[in-house]
Design a protein around this motif. Structure first.
Motif, short mmCIF file in Angstrom:
data_model
loop_
_atom_site.label_atom_id
_atom_site.label_comp_id
_atom_site.label_asym_id
_atom_site.label_seq_id
_atom_site.Cartn_x
_atom_site.Cartn_y
_atom_site.Cartn_z
N ARG A 138 51.78 44.04 32.66
CA ARG A 138 51.15 43.69 33.93
C ARG A 138 51.11 42.17 34.08
O ARG A 138 51.04 41.44 33.09
CB ARG A 138 49.71 44.22 34.00
CG ARG A 138 49.59 45.70 33.84
CD ARG A 138 49.77 46.36 35.14
NE ARG A 138 49.71 47.81 35.00
CZ ARG A 138 49.78 48.61 36.03
NH1 ARG A 138 49.91 48.12 37.23
NH2 ARG A 138 49.73 49.90 35.86
N ASP A 139 51.11 41.71 35.34
CA ASP A 139 50.94 40.28 35.57
C ASP A 139 49.45 39.95 35.60
O ASP A 139 48.61 40.82 35.40
CB ASP A 139 51.66 39.83 36.85
CG ASP A 139 51.06 40.42 38.12
OD1 ASP A 139 50.01 41.07 38.06
OD2 ASP A 139 51.67 40.22 39.19
N ARG A 140 49.11 38.71 35.87
CA ARG A 140 47.70 38.31 35.80
C ARG A 140 46.85 38.90 36.92
O ARG A 140 45.63 38.87 36.84
CB ARG A 140 47.59 36.79 35.80
CG ARG A 140 48.15 36.14 37.03
CD ARG A 140 48.07 34.65 36.92
NE ARG A 140 48.86 34.04 37.97
CZ ARG A 140 49.15 32.79 38.02
NH1 ARG A 140 48.74 31.98 37.06
NH2 ARG A 140 49.86 32.30 39.01
N LYS A 141 47.47 39.45 37.95
CA LYS A 141 46.73 40.10 39.03
C LYS A 141 46.63 41.61 38.84
O LYS A 141 46.08 42.30 39.68
CB LYS A 141 47.38 39.79 40.37
CG LYS A 141 47.32 38.32 40.73
CD LYS A 141 47.96 38.06 42.07
CE LYS A 141 47.90 36.57 42.39
NZ LYS A 141 48.58 36.28 43.65
N GLY A 142 47.20 42.11 37.75
CA GLY A 142 47.12 43.54 37.46
C GLY A 142 48.26 44.37 38.01
O GLY A 142 48.27 45.59 37.87
N ASN A 143 49.24 43.72 38.64
CA ASN A 143 50.40 44.43 39.17
C ASN A 143 51.45 44.59 38.07
O ASN A 143 51.57 43.74 37.20
CB ASN A 143 51.01 43.66 40.34
CG ASN A 143 50.03 43.47 41.47
OD1 ASN A 143 49.28 44.37 41.80
ND2 ASN A 143 50.01 42.27 42.03
#
Length: 85
Positions: free
Chosen positions: A65-70
């Protein structure tokens, strides 16, 4: 047996489509039906975004996941075909 009324109500599949509702390439009417994607004659079930004319699909890279949760997406290139199931 295929109902002819059902097939006539389906919108045309766009050249570039994204499953993310925040994307400018998201078409909600298309997602009311089951869509299939072939990449190099193999059906993929986890496609997040595709572009037929440019010949690529984006799929999640595992559970990353990326830092935004995507989910992090990777681009796979080849012959792309979109169709209704």
């Amino acid at each position: 047996m295929i109902d002819m009324n059902e097939t006539s109500e389906r919108p045309l599949l766009p050249d570039h489509l994204s499953s993310d509702p925040r994307s400018p390439h998201h078409v909600a009417a298309v997602f009311e039906h089951h869509i299939g994607i072939h990449l190099n004659d193999k059906e993929l079930f986890n496609v997040e975004e595709y572009c037929v004319s440019e010949g690529w699909v984006k799929v999640p890279a595992g559970k990353t996941r990326d830092r935004k949760g995507n989910p992090l997406l990777i681009k796979l290139k080849g012959k792309v075909e979109a169709f209704y199931k």
